[in-house]
Design an enzyme around this catalytic site. Structure first.
Site, mmCIF file in Angstrom:
data_model
loop_
_atom_site.group_PDB
_atom_site.id
_atom_site.type_symbol
_atom_site.label_atom_id
_atom_site.label_comp_id
_atom_site.label_asym_id
_atom_site.label_seq_id
_atom_site.Cartn_x
_atom_site.Cartn_y
_atom_site.Cartn_z
ATOM 1 N N ASN A 116 0.839 -1.192 0.000
ATOM 2 C CA ASN A 116 0.000 0.000 0.000
ATOM 3 C C ASN A 116 0.879 1.249 0.000
ATOM 4 O O ASN A 116 1.310 1.708 1.041
ATOM 5 C CB ASN A 116 -0.922 -0.038 1.231
ATOM 6 C CG ASN A 116 -1.864 1.163 1.281
ATOM 7 O OD1 ASN A 116 -1.627 2.169 0.604
ATOM 8 N ND2 ASN A 116 -2.910 1.076 2.084
ATOM 9 N N CYS A 139 -2.235 5.251 0.187
ATOM 10 C CA CYS A 139 -3.172 5.912 1.098
ATOM 11 C C CYS A 139 -2.785 7.384 1.300
ATOM 12 O O CYS A 139 -1.697 7.670 1.806
ATOM 13 C CB CYS A 139 -3.199 5.174 2.426
ATOM 14 S SG CYS A 139 -4.323 5.949 3.593
ATOM 15 N N ASN A 150 -4.833 4.043 -6.243
ATOM 16 C CA ASN A 150 -5.333 4.257 -4.900
ATOM 17 C C ASN A 150 -6.172 5.543 -4.945
ATOM 18 O O ASN A 150 -6.378 6.113 -6.013
ATOM 19 C CB ASN A 150 -4.165 4.380 -3.909
ATOM 20 C CG ASN A 150 -4.599 4.013 -2.500
ATOM 21 O OD1 ASN A 150 -5.585 4.538 -2.001
ATOM 22 N ND2 ASN A 150 -3.855 3.132 -1.844
ATOM 23 N N THR A 151 -6.621 6.015 -3.814
ATOM 24 C CA THR A 151 -7.538 7.162 -3.816
ATOM 25 C C THR A 151 -6.805 8.474 -4.077
ATOM 26 O O THR A 151 -5.595 8.578 -3.914
ATOM 27 C CB THR A 151 -8.274 7.258 -2.474
ATOM 28 O OG1 THR A 151 -7.300 7.306 -1.440
ATOM 29 C CG2 THR A 151 -9.184 6.068 -2.277
ATOM 30 N N CYS A 193 -25.054 24.507 -27.577
ATOM 31 C CA CYS A 193 -24.211 24.882 -28.716
ATOM 32 C C CYS A 193 -24.046 26.398 -28.794
ATOM 33 O O CYS A 193 -22.961 26.909 -29.020
ATOM 34 C CB CYS A 193 -24.809 24.339 -30.013
ATOM 35 S SG CYS A 193 -23.735 24.593 -31.435
ATOM 36 N N CYS A 197 -21.025 23.576 -37.923
ATOM 37 C CA CYS A 197 -20.828 22.438 -37.021
ATOM 38 C C CYS A 197 -19.398 21.932 -37.139
ATOM 39 O O CYS A 197 -18.951 21.550 -38.212
ATOM 40 C CB CYS A 197 -21.817 21.321 -37.342
ATOM 41 S SG CYS A 197 -21.611 19.892 -36.267
ATOM 42 N N CYS A 249 -18.219 18.665 -32.657
ATOM 43 C CA CYS A 249 -17.632 18.579 -31.314
ATOM 44 C C CYS A 249 -18.329 17.559 -30.426
ATOM 45 O O CYS A 249 -17.823 17.211 -29.367
ATOM 46 C CB CYS A 249 -17.652 19.955 -30.647
ATOM 47 S SG CYS A 249 -19.278 20.482 -30.058
ATOM 48 N N CYS A 309 -28.176 15.802 -25.265
ATOM 49 C CA CYS A 309 -29.515 15.352 -25.677
ATOM 50 C C CYS A 309 -30.020 14.260 -24.727
ATOM 51 O O CYS A 309 -29.345 13.267 -24.505
ATOM 52 C CB CYS A 309 -29.474 14.818 -27.106
ATOM 53 S SG CYS A 309 -31.090 14.236 -27.665
#
Lengths: 444, 440
Positions: free
Chosen positions: A131, A134, A199-200, A352, A378, A381, A388
Site C-alpha cells: 500500500n 493511502c 489508490n484514492t 451549442c 458544425c 464537437c 440530448c
C-alpha cells in the site's frame, strides 16, 4: 467455452473480480461472504502498524439523484489486531483454497516489512500488495502515498519486500503524482511482480454550509480524504493506459482500480490492459451482490465477441489510444437531429449557442421546437449529442469520404506548420461567428 | 355502482375525498426534481398562465434552496401554493413537459410547486415586504384569487388595500367551489393568512357591495377599485318543476360540501345535469358522499363535453354513470323531486335537436344542475360607464382597466369563468395597471 480464471503475476483466481483493500475486506466474515457471492479474490484491508481511527470517516459527492457518485474516506489501515487478521486469513484459505487472498501491507522499517511478510505467508496468503497509496493520515507518518510519491523510496522498499517474500508482490500506486510512470517504473525496477492502480485521490468532497467544515466532519474539523467511486474512473483509466503503453512497465500485469461498478467498467479496464480489477466503493454502496451483474455482463460480452478468456481481449484498446498529434485532421463528423425522436427540450441549441460553436438554429415557427443543425458551422464537437436526453436522437454523421488522412505530426514533419488562421479547421475558416452585439438582440 | 360508503365522520369524509395531489415529502421532491431536464425556453413556462420560471424553481428544490424556490413561484403567482394543486396541470405545465413526447411521465410540476410553497408557509418564512406607503388606497371587490393577487401586488407597490368580501372566508372559488379532493380548506386559508401576515392588506368579510351608494363611497375613498368578483348563483334552466325540493345548483352543492363536509346528506340516487368540469366535480362528489347511483346527463355527445377528459375519467372512476345526448325537459315529483324527464337529442344538420317523441324518466332524489352560473350583471350595471360584452363580461384594456378609468377588473368578471391561475394572473397584472395609471 468461456474461462474467466486468471493468473495474475503468479496469483491464481477463478475470475478477475477482486475486492480492493478497504472496509469490505476488513474481516474474514466479509471476505467469505464475498467469495460466496462470486468474487474471485480479495485484497485484505491493509495490515500494519497499530492505528486509532476517528468517528465520522466517509464523505460523498451526490449528483442529481445519484448518491455517492464520488466518495472519500479518512479511515486508516486496519485497526483490528494483526493476530486476528492472520488467523482469519488462514481460515478463509481453508474454505476457499482456489480463491485469491492477498494481504495488503504497510509498515515502515525493513525489519517490520520482513516480519509481516513472514506472518502473512505463514497464514497462507496468495500474495502481497504494497500500500503505497493511502493519501490521508498514514502519509503524515511517512507511509502510504508518502512512499508512492517518492519513486526512489518506493523502489527501495519493493526491493526489500522482494528479497524477503516467497509469494508474488503487487505494488499499489498512488495517483497523487504528476506522472504515474515514474512510480510505475520504480516498482518494476524494484522487482515487483505486478502493479495495481489507482489508490484514492487527495480530495475535499464538500464543505458544510453551517459549520464551515469539510466532510467528513470530526468534531467541527475535517481533513483531506481519499477520493474514489465512479467519478474517478476516467482518471484511473488514463493512468492505467499510461502504464500499459509503457515498454518496461507493461511487462508486469496490471490490476485496475477506480470507480468500477458494472460489467462495462470491467471490460473497459481490461481493454486498457488490466487483467484483474479491484472494486471497493460499489460494494460499499450496494454490497457484494453487484458481482452478479459484472460477471453476467462480462460473460455476455465475451460470448458476443467470441472470446474465451480475458487475455483474448486484454489491452485491445491500447493501439487506439494515441497522442493528439496522431489524429486524422481530415476526419469530419457533423451532428444530425432525428426530428421524429426530438422532444423539443432545446438543450442542444442552448448548449451549442452558449457553450460551443453556434451551429444549431431554432425554428422561426414558435410552435415548432425542433432545432436544426447549421452544417457549415458544425465542427463536430459532439456536445449536442452529449446533452440530448433522448437515446439516439442526435447522432454524429461522418462526412469525409475516408480517403484522406493527415495528422498534425505528419504535417509538422513536412514543415507544413500553419502560419495563418485561414486554414482548414484552424477555427476561423468557413465558420460564421455572430457579432458580439448580436448577443443583446437574441430573444426567442 | 357505488364505490364509496357514506361518510359519517370527518375522517371518513377525508378518506373518500383523498387528495389527488398529496403533499410531497422531502425525498419524493428530491427525486422528482432531479428528473427535470432544464429545457431551454421551457414549454412548461410557456404553458403557465403566470409564466412561473418552473425549471428554476425545480432546480432550487433540488439544490435544497426551498426558500428560493417558493420565492420564484410567488414572484410570478401570489397563489402559487393553491395553484400547485388546483391547476389543471395536465393541460398546462405538465401537459407541455417534453417528457410527454417520449411517453415518459412528465415532471409532477404542480406537486413540486405545492411542496416548495408549503414549506415556506408552514415555516412562516418571510418572503415579502409591503412597499413603502405611497399614500394611495385601492379597494378590491371580492377576496377571491383575483382580488387576493391584486391586493398582494398592490401592497408591494405601496398601496393601502381593503378587500370587500361578501362571504365569511377569503379566496372565493378556491375554498367554496373546488372539489374537496383537490384542496382542503386549511390548505387554502393558510396561504391567504401567510400572504396577509406579511403584506398587511385588510379583508372586510360579510361585506358585499351591492348598491350604487356603496360604490359611490368606494369611489370617493379609494384612488382605484379592482373588480374581482366571481360568478353568481347557478342559472335557472326554466324547466317544468325546477322549483321542487331536491333541485340544487352545482356551485351551491359544492359550497355546502366544502363548508359542512360529512354533515351534508346526499340521498341514494342523484342526477347531475351538465357536461363541464363543475358537472364532473359535482357528480364525483355525490358518488364520494355515498350516493348509490349517480348519473351524469349531458345534452350533447361525450366528445363535445366541455370538461377535461381527466375530470370525466375521475368521475367515472368514482362510480358515476353517464348519459349522453339527453336533455332535461321536466323535473317530476310531487313537491319533492322523484326524477328527471329527459328527451333524446340528435345532431341534425349541425344543430342539436330535441326529439320530443323519445322521452324517458330517470328516477332520483336529488338533481344537481351544473349548467352554468349567472354573471354579476346587476353589480356591473351600477357602475357608471362600465362596458360589458354580450356575455356579461367586463371589457378591459391591456392594463386591465375598464371603460370607467377608476375601475380595473380581472378573473371571472372578465373571462366568464376560468381557472384560479388565470384569476391570479389577472389580479397581479391589474395592480400593475393601477400603478401605471395612478403614476401617469
Amino acid at each position: 467455452m468461456i474461462d474467466l480464471s486468471i493468473n495474475f503475476g503468479g496469483i491464481k483466481a477463478p475470475n478477475p473480480f477482486w475486492l480492493a483493500s478497504a472496509p469490505p475486506t476488513n474481516s474474514g466474515y466479509q471476505i467469505m461472504k464475498a467469495f460466496e457471492a462470486g468474487w474471485g479474490g480479495a485484497v485484505w484491508k491493509t495490515l500494519g502498524v497499530p492505528v486509532v481511527n476517528v468517528s465520522s470517516r466517509y464523505g460523498s459527492v451526490n449528483y442529481r439523484n445519484t448518491r455517492m457518485m464520488g466518495f472519500n474516506n479518512i479511515e486508516l489501515i486496519t485497526d483490528r489486531p494483526l493476530a486476528d487478521n492472520l488467523r482469519e486469513i488462514e481460515e478463509v484459505k481453508k474454505y476457499f483454497p482456489d480463491h485469491a487472498v492477498i494481504a495488503s501491507l504497510m509498515v515502515e522499517s525493513r525489519a517490520e516489512w520482513e516480519q509481516i511478510i513472514k506472518d502473512v505467508e505463514n497464514a497462507g496468503a496468495d500474495g502481497i500488495e504494497l500500500n503505497f497509496g493511502c493519501p490521508h493520515g498514514m502519509c503524515e507518518r511517512g507511509m502510504g502515498s508518502a512512499v508512492g510519491q517518492e519513486p526512489d523510496v518506493l523502489k527501495t522498499i519493493v526491493g526489500w519486500v522482494k528479497e524477503a517474500a516467497n509469494i508474488p508482490v503487487i505494488t499499489k500506486l498512488s495517483p497523487n503524482i504528476s506522472h504515474i510512470t515514474d512510480p510505475g517504473l520504480a516498482a518494476v525496477e524494484g522487482g515487483t511482480d505486478s502493479i495495481s492502480l489507482i489508490n484514492t485521490i487527495k480530495s475535499i468532497v464538500g464543505i458544510d454550509l453551517d459549520s464551515y467544515a469539510p466532510y467528513p466532519i470530526v468534531d467541527g474539523k475535517g481533513t483531506n480524504g481519499g477520493y474514489c467511486g465512479p467519478a474517478v474512473k476516467p482518471i484511473a483509466m488514463h493512468m492505467l493506459k499510461d502504464l500499459a503503453q509503457h515498454p518496461e512497465i507493461s511487462k508486469v500485469p496490471l490490476s485496475g482500480i477506480g470507480g468500477i461498478e458494472t460489467w462495462r467498467d470491467v471490460v473497459e479496464f481490461i481493454l486498457l490492459g488490466a487483467t484483474s480489477v479491484q472494486v471497493c466503493t460499489a460494494v460499499m454502496h450496494y454490497g457484494f451482490g453487484i458481482v452478479r451483474e459484472m460477471e453476467a455482463g462480462l460473460r455476455q460480452f465475451m460470448e458476443d465477441k467470441g472470446y474465451n478468456t480475458i487475455y483474448d481481449f486484454a489491452g485491445k484498446a491500447l493501439p487506439n489510444v494515441t497522442e493528439w498529434k496522431h489524429l486524422n485532421l481530415k476526419h469530419k463528423v457533423v451532428a444530425e437531429i432525428n426530428a421524429d425522436k426530438c422532444v423539443g427540450c432545446d438543450l442542444c441549441y442552448i448548449a451549442c449557442d452558449d457553450g460551443a460553436h453556434q451551429a444549431i438554429a431554432l425554428s422561426d415557427d414558435p410552435t415548432n421546437r425542433i432545432p436544426s443543425i447549421i452544417e457549415e458551422n458544425c465542427v463536430g464537437c459532439n456536445l449536442c449529442s452529449l446533452v440530448c436526453p433522448v437515446e439516439d436522437c442526435i447522432t454524429m454523421v461522418k462526412k469525409d469520404d475516408g480517403t484522406q488522412s493527415i495528422t498534425w505530426n505528419e504535417r509538422t514533419l513536412n514543415d507544413d506548420i500553419p502560419v495563418s488562421f485561414d486554414d482548414d479547421r484552424a477555427g476561423g475558416k468557413g465558420h460564421f461567428v455572430p457579432e458580439p452585439s448580436d448577443a443583446l438582440k437574441k430573444k426567442r | 355502482m357505488a364505490e364509496y360508503k357514506r361518510p359519517t365522520t370527518k375522517a371518513e369524509f377525508d378518506k373518500n375525498f383523498k387528495q389527488k395531489k398529496p403533499l410531497m415529502n422531502d425525498t419524493e421532491a428530491y427525486y422528482e426534481a432531479s428528473r427535470c431536464l432544464f429545457c431551454y425556453d421551457a414549454p412548461c413556462v410557456q404553458a403557465c398562465p403566470t409564466s412561473i420560471d418552473i425549471p428554476l424553481f425545480i432546480k432550487q428544490i433540488h439544490t435544497d434552496n426551498i426558500t428560493g424556490a417558493s420565492k420564484t413561484i410567488f414572484d410570478a403567482n401570489w397563489l402559487g401554493n393553491a395553484c400547485g394543486v388546483v391547476c389543471p396541470t395536465g393541460v398546462l405545465c405538465e401537459g407541455a413537459c417534453v417528457y410527454n413526447h417520449q411517453d415518459v411521465p412528465p415532471i409532477q410540476i404542480g406537486r413540486l410547486q405545492n411542496y416548495a410553497t408549503n414549506t415556506s408557509i408552514d415555516s412562516k418564512k418571510e418572503l415579502f415586504k409591503a412597499g413603502q406607503s405611497n399614500g394611495k388606497k385601492i379597494a378590491v371587490i371580492g377576496a377571491g384569487p383575483a382580488g387576493i393577487a391584486c391586493a398582494c401586488e398592490a401592497r408591494t407597490l405601496g398601496y393601502d388595500v381593503d378587500i370587500f368580501e361578501a362571504k365569511e372566508k377569503p379566496s372565493g372559488l378556491t375554498v367554496y367551489g373546488i372539489a374537496p379532493y383537490k384542496i382542503t380548506n386549511e390548505e387554502v386559508l393558510k396561504e391567504v393568512a401567510y400572504l396577509q401576515d406579511q403584506l398587511g392588506f385588510h379583508i372586510k368579510y360579510n361585506n358585499a357591495i351591492t348598491s350604487k351608494n356603496e360604490l359611490a363611497a368606494l369611489e370617493t375613498k379609494y384612488d382605484a377599485i379592482f373588480i374581482g368578483v366571481g360568478l353568481g348563483a347557478t342559472r335557472h334552466l326554466g324547466l317544468d318543476g325546477e322549483d321542487k325540493k331536491g333541485v340544487v345548483g352545482a356551485v351551491e352543492f359544492i359550497e355546502e360540501l366544502r363548508m359542512k363536509h360529512h354533515e351534508v346528506k346526499v340521498p341514494a340516487k342523484v342526477v347531475v345535469i351538465g357536461g363541464g368540469n363543475t358537472a364532473m366535480d359535482a357528480a364525483s362528489e355525490a358518488a364520494r358522499m355515498g350516493a348509490r347511483k349517480t348519473v351524469l346527463a349531458y345534452r350533447n355527445s361525450k366528445e363535445n363535453m366541455g370538461a377535461y377528459g381527466f375530470e370525466y375519467d375521475l368521475a367515472i372512476s368514482a362510480g358515476v354513470d353517464s348519459l349522453f345526448n339527453v336533455t332535461p325537459i321536466a323535473i317530476v315529483g310531487n313537491g319533492t323531486v322523484e326524477g328527471v324527464k329527459f328527451a333524446k337529442t340528435e345532431l341534425i344538420e349541425g344543430k342539436l335537436q330535441t326529439n320530443m317523441n323519445n322521452t324517458f324518466v330517470v328516477r332520483c332524489d336529488l338533481v344537481i344542475k351544473a349548467t352554468g352560473q349567472a354573471k354579476q350583471g346587476h353589480l356591473y350595471s351600477l357602475i357608471d360607464g362600465l362596458d360589458i360584452d354580450n356575455k356579461t363580461r367586463i371589457i378591459i384594456n391591456n392594463e386591465f382597466q375598464t371603460s370607467n378609468p377608476q375601475y380595473f377588473a380581472g378573473g371571472d368578471a372578465i373571462n366568464g369563468g376560468a381557472e384560479v391561475v388565470n384569476a391570479a394572473y389577472d389580479g397581479k397584472m391589474a395592480a400593475q395597471g393601477i400603478h401605471n395609471w395612478l403614476n401617469k
